[in-house]
Design a protein around this motif. Structure first.
Motif, PDB file in Angstrom:
ATOM      1  N   ARG A  68       0.820  -1.209   0.000  1.00 50.05           N
ATOM      2  CA  ARG A  68       0.000   0.000   0.000  1.00 50.05           C
ATOM      3  C   ARG A  68       0.858   1.265   0.000  1.00 50.05           C
ATOM      4  N   SER A 118      -8.983   1.071   5.833  1.00 52.47           N
ATOM      5  CA  SER A 118      -9.817  -0.004   6.381  1.00 52.47           C
ATOM      6  C   SER A 118      -8.965  -1.132   6.958  1.00 52.47           C
ATOM      7  N   GLU A 119      -7.762  -1.313   6.409  1.00 49.73           N
ATOM      8  CA  GLU A 119      -6.897  -2.395   6.870  1.00 49.73           C
ATOM      9  C   GLU A 119      -6.107  -2.032   8.125  1.00 49.73           C
ATOM     10  N   ARG A 126     -13.400   2.243  12.133  1.00 50.82           N
ATOM     11  CA  ARG A 126     -13.099   2.079  10.718  1.00 50.82           C
ATOM     12  C   ARG A 126     -13.983   2.945   9.818  1.00 50.82           C
ATOM     13  N   SER A 177       0.432  -1.597   5.859  1.00 50.96           N
ATOM     14  CA  SER A 177      -0.789  -2.301   6.263  1.00 50.96           C
ATOM     15  C   SER A 177      -0.435  -3.684   6.826  1.00 50.96           C
ATOM     16  N   ARG A 179      -2.360  -6.234   7.305  1.00 51.73           N
ATOM     17  CA  ARG A 179      -2.995  -7.292   6.523  1.00 51.73           C
ATOM     18  C   ARG A 179      -2.222  -7.579   5.241  1.00 51.73           C
ATOM     19  N   TRP A 180      -1.681  -6.521   4.606  1.00 53.43           N
ATOM     20  CA  TRP A 180      -0.886  -6.773   3.402  1.00 53.43           C
ATOM     21  C   TRP A 180       0.406  -7.498   3.765  1.00 53.43           C
ATOM     22  N   ILE A 211      -6.586 -12.211  11.885  1.00 54.59           N
ATOM     23  CA  ILE A 211      -6.094 -11.773  10.568  1.00 54.59           C
ATOM     24  C   ILE A 211      -5.319 -12.897   9.894  1.00 54.59           C
ATOM     25  N   SER A 360     -14.418  -0.963   0.492  1.00 48.51           N
ATOM     26  CA  SER A 360     -13.203  -1.412   1.183  1.00 48.51           C
ATOM     27  C   SER A 360     -13.478  -2.509   2.206  1.00 48.51           C
ATOM     28  N   ILE A 365      -9.723 -10.624   1.171  1.00 51.27           N
ATOM     29  CA  ILE A 365      -8.435 -10.098   0.730  1.00 51.27           C
ATOM     30  C   ILE A 365      -7.903 -10.818  -0.508  1.00 51.27           C
ATOM     31  N   LYS A 368      -9.662  -8.876  -3.168  1.00 44.42           N
ATOM     32  CA  LYS A 368      -9.804  -7.434  -2.956  1.00 44.42           C
ATOM     33  C   LYS A 368      -9.109  -6.633  -4.048  1.00 44.42           C
TER      34      LYS A 368
END
Length: 437
Positions: A68, A118-119, A126, A177, A179-180, A211, A360, A365, A368
């Motif tokens: 991101r 959002s992540e 959020r 992020s 999550r990424w 997660i 979002s 994911i 996404k």
């Protein structure tokens, strides 16, 4: 750290607004200064959407491949190049090239900023933090509108570089992020980033497990292709995301905001006064929406917004009908102002921000990136069609144009009432599971 990271990310949203708002106060100035025809200026106003469509197509892939933060950097550099091309332009070719670069950059921003927020955000914040995306978009639009009444168009182009510089500097101080990072298999960095975002003394074990478990489950699934979006498991999410974006755009927002000065001039209302009032209304109403979204919920704001858009479009259509037929012409300017103010206030409180928030939230994911690119592409395609055709529609029938927008907004109300789910107060994993039931 969550607030700082959000602030840095939404500098991209402010840049988005700066690009969108650039043409509205300077419609006739640029056209006359460079000797542009109506078709050349319509292309200049709308080519930002073509660039954004291409940016949207690639945004999900870039954000998944580079991360991101790196994607935000790439977009910032492209926007800087675009503004410099506009500043130095002597004719329509360099002008359009610069506008295209701006479009590509903000097309990527329009996807990656709400996804990044959002992540990183906790579930109870959020919605409000994601709405900061739209708040900064309209702030950027409003600042461009107001500065456009003071500065010449070349100087205004240079001001568009400022948010990009702030963004590039700020990215050095915020985490990626989590999550990424988890998706990319960077376990140590994932935990460190989540800890920074939640505080050094926060217990992150439960959230980290949720997660990681979600991503491990999804990674056993094959990589999503565009056709996979139309499988039964993803179809409801696609219908919701695409539907909201289509109604947002075909309700007329970008045609109105791109050519606002022409609307007021045609109605006989003082252009600069109308632009400043429009600009001043957007920001506080969007801020109100950001406060309410995690309290009232997404659906109520969308329903109120769609109803208000219908009323605003209808009032504006009636005013132009009165002008064409010379019915109480002294009331036309005031009625146009009222219709436009109701329209922009209604858009700002719901239909502007909430579709991006929901977009979002609703896609898992593993899809996404692909889904986000597709939904963002639909949004920018609608923006292009709306902004390119607006001048021609107004020339065909000023009141017919706004009655058409009112019809679209009425359909939007029905779509939200029947199809769009409430996502308030749920984790991303809970939302995505509920979309498949």
């Amino acid at each position: 750290m969550v607030l700082l990271s959000t602030f840095v990310a939404v500098c991209g949203s402010f840049e988005f607004g700066s690009c969108v708002g650039f043409t509205a106060p300077l419609h006739n100035v640029i056209k006359d200064d460079l000797g542009l025809t109506l078709s050349q200026y319509s292309l200049f106003g709308s080519i930002v959407s073509i660039g954004a469509m291409i940016g949207a197509i690639s945004s999900g892939w870039i954000a998944d491949f580079l991360g991101r933060k790196a994607t935000l950097r790439v977009s910032s550099v492209l926007c800087i190049v675009g503004w410099l091309a506009i500043y130095f332009s002597k004719g329509y070719i360099l002008l359009d090239l610069g506008r295209f670069c701006n479009g590509y950059g903000i097309g990527v921003f329009s996807y990656v900023v709400p996804v990044f927020i959002s992540e990183i955000a906790p579930k109870d914040l959020r919605g409000g933090l994601a709405t900061a995306n739209q708040l900064m978009i309209v702030t950027g639009v409003s600042v461009a509108f107001i500065l456009g009444t003071i500065l010449n168009w070349r100087t205004l182009a240079l001001t568009g570089i400022i948010p990009c510089i702030v963004l590039l500097l700020g990215l050095s101080f915020i985490p990626e992020s989590p999550r990424w990072l988890a998706m990319a298999g960077r376990q140590n960095k994932f935990e460190a980033a989540l800890q920074r975002l939640r505080g050094k003394d926060a217990d992150i074990l439960k959230e980290a497990y949720e997660i990681q478990d979600s991503i491990e489950t999804l990674q056993h699934l094959p990589e999503a292709k565009m056709l996979d979006l139309f499988q039964r498991s993803n179809l409801r999410s696609v219908i919701v995301g695409v539907g909201l974006m289509m109604f947002q755009q075909f309700g007329g927002i970008n045609g109105i905001s791109f050519y606002l000065s022409e609307i007021f001039a045609t109605a006989g209302f003082p252009t600069n006064v109308g632009i400043v009032l429009y600009a001043c209304l957007q920001v506080p109403v969007t801020a109100l929406g950001a406060i309410l979204i995690d309290k009232a919920g997404r659906r109520p704001l969308l329903l109120i917004s769609a109803l208000g858009l219908f009323i605003g479009s209808t009032l504006t259509g009636i005013s132009f009908y009165m002008k064409v037929n010379e019915l109480s012409p002294q009331w036309v300017p005031l009625l146009v102002l009222t219709g436009i103010m109701v329209y922009v206030g209604s858009f700002s409180i719901g239909m502007g921000a909430v579709p991006w928030v929901i977009m979002s939230e609703i896609f898992p994911i593993n899809v996404k990136g692909t889904a986000g690119s597709f939904v963002t592409l639909v949004n920018w395609f609608g923006c292009f069609v709306n902004s390119y055709t607006f001048n021609y529609l107004i020339s065909w029938s000023s009141y017919g144009t706004f009655f058409f927008y009112a019809f679209v907004c009425a359909l939007a109300f029905l779509f939200v009432a029947k199809v769009v789910p409430e996502t308030k107060g749920k984790t991303l994993e809970e939302i995505q599971a509920s979309m498949n039931t």
